[in-house]
Design a protein around this motif. Structure first.
Motif, PDB file in Angstrom:
ATOM      1  N   LYS A 158       0.863  -1.190   0.000  1.00 17.98           N
ATOM      2  CA  LYS A 158       0.000   0.000   0.000  1.00 17.98           C
ATOM      3  C   LYS A 158       0.892   1.230   0.000  1.00 17.98           C
ATOM      4  N   ASP A 159       0.403   2.277  -0.594  1.00 16.30           N
ATOM      5  CA  ASP A 159       1.188   3.526  -0.688  1.00 16.30           C
ATOM      6  C   ASP A 159       1.027   4.322   0.592  1.00 16.30           C
ATOM      7  N   ASP A 160       1.624   3.826   1.673  1.00 17.27           N
ATOM      8  CA  ASP A 160       1.656   4.566   2.931  1.00 17.27           C
ATOM      9  C   ASP A 160       3.027   4.349   3.570  1.00 17.27           C
ATOM     10  N   GLU A 161       3.263   5.007   4.652  1.00 16.10           N
ATOM     11  CA  GLU A 161       4.597   4.991   5.227  1.00 16.10           C
ATOM     12  C   GLU A 161       4.981   3.642   5.846  1.00 16.10           C
ATOM     13  N   MET A 162       4.004   2.801   6.100  1.00 15.32           N
ATOM     14  CA  MET A 162       4.288   1.516   6.722  1.00 15.32           C
ATOM     15  C   MET A 162       4.549   0.409   5.698  1.00 15.32           C
ATOM     16  N   THR A 163       3.910   0.477   4.544  1.00  9.69           N
ATOM     17  CA  THR A 163       3.939  -0.663   3.614  1.00  9.69           C
ATOM     18  C   THR A 163       4.311  -0.257   2.200  1.00  9.69           C
ATOM     19  N   ASN A 164       5.093   0.760   2.039  1.00 10.96           N
ATOM     20  CA  ASN A 164       5.397   1.239   0.682  1.00 10.96           C
ATOM     21  C   ASN A 164       6.828   0.926   0.239  1.00 10.96           C
ATOM     22  N   SER A 165       7.367  -0.180   0.751  1.00  7.87           N
ATOM     23  CA  SER A 165       8.750  -0.490   0.375  1.00  7.87           C
ATOM     24  C   SER A 165       8.849  -0.943  -1.075  1.00  7.87           C
ATOM     25  N   TYR A 166       7.895  -1.716  -1.572  1.00  8.02           N
ATOM     26  CA  TYR A 166       7.817  -2.144  -2.982  1.00  8.02           C
ATOM     27  C   TYR A 166       9.130  -2.785  -3.461  1.00  8.02           C
ATOM     28  N   GLU A 167       9.745  -3.596  -2.607  1.00 16.04           N
ATOM     29  CA  GLU A 167      11.014  -4.210  -2.976  1.00 16.04           C
ATOM     30  C   GLU A 167      10.800  -5.451  -3.838  1.00 16.04           C
ATOM     31  N   GLY A 168      11.628  -5.604  -4.867  1.00 18.61           N
ATOM     32  CA  GLY A 168      11.639  -6.805  -5.681  1.00 18.61           C
ATOM     33  C   GLY A 168      10.415  -7.034  -6.531  1.00 18.61           C
ATOM     34  N   VAL A 169       9.731  -5.974  -6.952  1.00 19.41           N
ATOM     35  CA  VAL A 169       8.501  -6.152  -7.740  1.00 19.41           C
ATOM     36  C   VAL A 169       8.647  -5.569  -9.147  1.00 19.41           C
ATOM     37  N   GLU A 170       9.861  -5.209  -9.514  1.00 18.56           N
ATOM     38  CA  GLU A 170      10.059  -4.471 -10.759  1.00 18.56           C
ATOM     39  C   GLU A 170       9.507  -5.201 -11.980  1.00 18.56           C
ATOM     40  N   ASP A 171       9.717  -6.491 -12.064  1.00 13.76           N
ATOM     41  CA  ASP A 171       9.317  -7.240 -13.260  1.00 13.76           C
ATOM     42  C   ASP A 171       8.051  -8.053 -13.059  1.00 13.76           C
ATOM     43  N   MET A 172       7.345  -7.820 -11.960  1.00 12.02           N
ATOM     44  CA  MET A 172       6.142  -8.609 -11.673  1.00 12.02           C
ATOM     45  C   MET A 172       4.900  -7.970 -12.288  1.00 12.02           C
ATOM     46  N   PRO A 173       3.973  -8.791 -12.835  1.00 10.98           N
ATOM     47  CA  PRO A 173       2.684  -8.255 -13.297  1.00 10.98           C
ATOM     48  C   PRO A 173       1.958  -7.577 -12.144  1.00 10.98           C
ATOM     49  N   HIS A 174       1.267  -6.475 -12.437  1.00 14.94           N
ATOM     50  CA  HIS A 174       0.716  -5.618 -11.393  1.00 14.94           C
ATOM     51  C   HIS A 174      -0.787  -5.453 -11.560  1.00 14.94           C
ATOM     52  N   LEU A 175      -1.480  -5.348 -10.402  1.00 17.18           N
ATOM     53  CA  LEU A 175      -2.931  -5.107 -10.411  1.00 17.18           C
ATOM     54  C   LEU A 175      -3.277  -4.181  -9.263  1.00 17.18           C
ATOM     55  N   ASN A 176      -4.062  -3.134  -9.584  1.00 15.09           N
ATOM     56  CA  ASN A 176      -4.590  -2.243  -8.549  1.00 15.09           C
ATOM     57  C   ASN A 176      -6.031  -1.915  -8.936  1.00 15.09           C
ATOM     58  N   MET A 177      -6.986  -2.417  -8.149  1.00 18.41           N
ATOM     59  CA  MET A 177      -8.393  -2.262  -8.511  1.00 18.41           C
ATOM     60  C   MET A 177      -9.092  -1.142  -7.755  1.00 18.41           C
ATOM     61  N   ASP A 178      -8.461  -0.645  -6.681  1.00 19.97           N
ATOM     62  CA  ASP A 178      -9.159   0.337  -5.847  1.00 19.97           C
ATOM     63  C   ASP A 178      -8.300   1.539  -5.493  1.00 19.97           C
ATOM     64  N   GLY A 179      -7.115   1.657  -6.068  1.00 22.81           N
ATOM     65  CA  GLY A 179      -6.237   2.768  -5.754  1.00 22.81           C
ATOM     66  C   GLY A 179      -5.559   2.640  -4.417  1.00 22.81           C
ATOM     67  N   VAL A 180      -5.778   1.526  -3.714  1.00 16.16           N
ATOM     68  CA  VAL A 180      -5.201   1.334  -2.381  1.00 16.16           C
ATOM     69  C   VAL A 180      -4.169   0.198  -2.377  1.00 16.16           C
ATOM     70  N   TYR A 181      -4.600  -0.981  -2.832  1.00 17.82           N
ATOM     71  CA  TYR A 181      -3.758  -2.161  -2.768  1.00 17.82           C
ATOM     72  C   TYR A 181      -3.077  -2.425  -4.104  1.00 17.82           C
TER      73      TYR A 181
END
Length: 603
Positions: A158-181
């Motif tokens: 999630k794009d917040d200060e606790m869970t926004n590390s986004y490590e190791g996802v550069e080449d992974m397929p992505h899905l965001n259906m609600d603007g949160v997750y």
């Protein structure tokens, strides 16, 4: 197939209302016939069939969904394994949540390890099925299990200060259906998983949010451990315990076990309208005819159904105890064959081979003590083999052919096996013991070799030291490991015919040739195998019987067998040779021959 159906009629309270061949040849007639049967009768008819044919029968039913959901989860899972997972889509689409969960518990785990690849395969297949129960399963089953599933297949941020590390996802397929997750898929093939998440969000948004939060925050190792504990709880309820409890089936049968009442059918009940026992364990009863004939004599249909449940649960326990993968069809078959064989041995012993006594015993005795009795017989056989090897040690190496070494090794296995010869001794297959006759044959094999070793020592005068001396001067066979008891005995036969002595000292080449010229009868046709002179063989036989070996009747029988092997070997190896010409002894096997003049090595 007809014999199987006739046998399973015993458990169906009815007969298939049409020839089985109609399922493929006249499907319209089958549909008309099924329309006249109740759902329960259709289920019982379906369980008389196996694999793909069972599935074809279900697909022709006007109540196919009800028939599928009325099947025991164990029977349905076995059908899927026999048919093939990808070939069972029509059935997968109709399975209930509980039936799916049973299959998931067996397919998604290898012992205590969660296997995401297997889970993803099921999700992808269920994705192709209309109206499957996968969403119902997501909404109702154990939460930790679902979290473990998604943690193995996706990453969530999630794009917040606790869970926004986004490590190791550069080449992974992505899905965001609600603007949160932000959901990242760990596998390239993720379409089915994406559609499942989309469906879950549209139908049950609170559960969707809870699962994604859990994927973020739950410790992976602890979550898998919790999921595994829940899995053990569920499988234990279906007769699949943990390893420690499952090993109890290999304990010594107690006398009290025979007085324990047989189980009640209600002890095997599961959620569903019908409590019909699985019949697939009976598929292999052709290999245990005594057990099969006893069952066919039972008139108690209630007991027959509990027996089927007992067999199903016991086969599952065997797979756990033997650490076999329950999702492997061949391993499932092996556990069934082993189980039926041990039960058959225990039942034959308890009934002394009498079918009527067997029926009474089976009617009042649980299956497990019969299995344990059979197992104990094989453990006694194994211990007898171990003691035999300890007592005879290295001397056996000089006596046993590779074939006999394999037979002994099979008796030393964790679960002793029977060797079946396919055509010749070069081609062996192995199976579990299945009858008292198998046990008696193995015991006779050991008794035979106990005599053979006594005969080799006290009759032929062989010992380790003398054998080594003989092999030092022996040029044929070139490989000393090819020299076994048959070769030693045949050599002794030759020395008796030539020199009237009982000795295994290697022959010179001229002596070996003279022996062959004497022992073979003249042939009529050039290419035919010449026969040994039976009078000479009998003379040697009578001379051996004079040896001070404290003969008993079985010893005499074993000696006849040994001499028959020697004669057969002689005829096979030398019966076509042209004795008038030169013989290349290197290509022969059956006599110990030295190319020099052997000095006497007698002791």
């Amino acid at each position: 197939m007809g014999n199987i159906i006739d046998f399973l009629n015993k458990f169906s309270n009815g007969v298939m209302p049409f020839p089985v061949e109609w399922i493929s040849e006249h499907p319209g007639k089958v549909e008309d016939a099924l329309a006249k049967l109740s759902v329960e009768d259709q289920i019982r008819c379906a369980m008389q069939l196996r694999g793909p044919r069972m599935q074809d029968f279900i697909n022709l039913s006007p109540n196919a969904r009800a028939v599928v959901r009325g099947l025991p989860p164990e029977e349905l899972y076995q059908m899927i394994k026999e048919t093939g997972l990808r070939e069972s889509l029509s059935v997968l689409a109709m399975m209930s949540q509980n039936q799916l969960q049973y299959s998931f518990d067996l397919e998604w785990w290898q012992r205590d390890r969660f296997v995401p690849e297997c889970a993803l395969e099921w999700i992808e297949l269920l994705d192709t099925c209309e109206d499957s129960s996968i969403l119902e399963w997501l909404q109702n089953e154990d939460f930790d299990q679902k979290v473990a599933l998604f943690q193995s297949l996706i990453k969530v941020y999630k794009d917040d200060e606790m869970t926004n590390s986004y490590e190791g996802v550069e080449d992974m397929p992505h899905l965001n259906m609600d603007g949160v997750y932000d959901i990242y898929f760990k596998t390239e093939e993720h379409g089915a998983l994406k559609r499942l998440l989309t469906l879950l969000r549209s139908v049950d948004q609170p559960l969707y949010h809870s699962l994604l939060e859990a994927v973020i925050w739950y410790p992976v190792t602890q979550t898998v451990e919790k999921a595994y504990r829940w899995r053990l709880t569920r499988t234990a309820e279906r007769g699949i315990p943990d390893f420690e409890e499952a090993m109890g089936i290999y304990s010594h049968p107690s006398p009290e076990a025979l007085t324990i009442p047989v189980p009640e059918l209600e002890e095997f009940a599961y959620l569903g309208e019908f409590n019909i026992a699985p019949t697939y364990p009976l598929l292999l009863t052709g290999s245990v005819p005594f057990f099969k004939d006893v069952i066919l004599r039972l008139g108690n249909s209630y007991r027959l159904n509990t027996i089927c449940w007992e067999l199903t649960y016991l086969a599952n326990k065997i797979m756990v105890a033997d650490q076999m993968e329950s999702s492997n069809l061949e391993m499932r078959k092996e556990s069934l064959k082993k189980m039926l064989g041990y039960i058959n041995i225990g039942l034959e012993l308890g009934a002394s081979g009498d079918l009527e006594k067997g029926g009474k015993l089976l009617d009042h005795t649980p299956i497990l003590p019969l299995f344990q009795t059979g197992y104990q017989q094989l453990m006694n056989l194994k211990w007898k083999t171990e003691n035999f090897l300890k007592e005879n040690g290295s001397f056996l190496e000089w006596m046993l052919a590779e074939f006999h070494k394999d037979l002994l090794a099979a008796l030393l296995d964790r679960f002793p096996k029977v060797a079946e010869v396919d055509g010749d001794e070069e081609s062996l297959s192995w199976r579990h013991f299945a009858s008292i006759q198998d046990v008696r044959k193995a015991e006779s094999f050991l008794d035979q070799w106990m005599f053979y070793l006594r005969f080799a020592r006290k009759g032929l005068g062989l010992n380790n030291q003398l054998i080594k001396r003989y092999l030092e001067i022996c040029d044929v066979p070139e490989k000393h490991e090819s020299v076994d008891l048959v070769v030693w005995t045949t050599t002794a036969f030759a020395r008796y015919i030539l020199f009237e002595e009982i000795s295994c000292e290697p022959l010179s080449e001229p002596a070996a040739k003279s022996f062959l010229e004497i022992v073979f009868l003249p042939g009529i046709f050039k290419e035919e195998v010449r026969q040994c002179d039976s009078a000479l063989v009998e003379s040697f036989h009578q001379e051996l019987l004079k040896l001070p070996l404290a003969w008993i009747e079985t010893d005499r029988s074993f000696l006849v067998t040994l001499l028959h092997e020697c004669v057969s070997h002689l005829q096979q190896e030398f019966g076509r040779l042209d004795l008038k010409g030169e013989i290349d002894w290197r290509f022969t096997h059956g006599l110990c021959i030295t190319k020099g003049n052997p000095a006497s090595t007698s002791c």
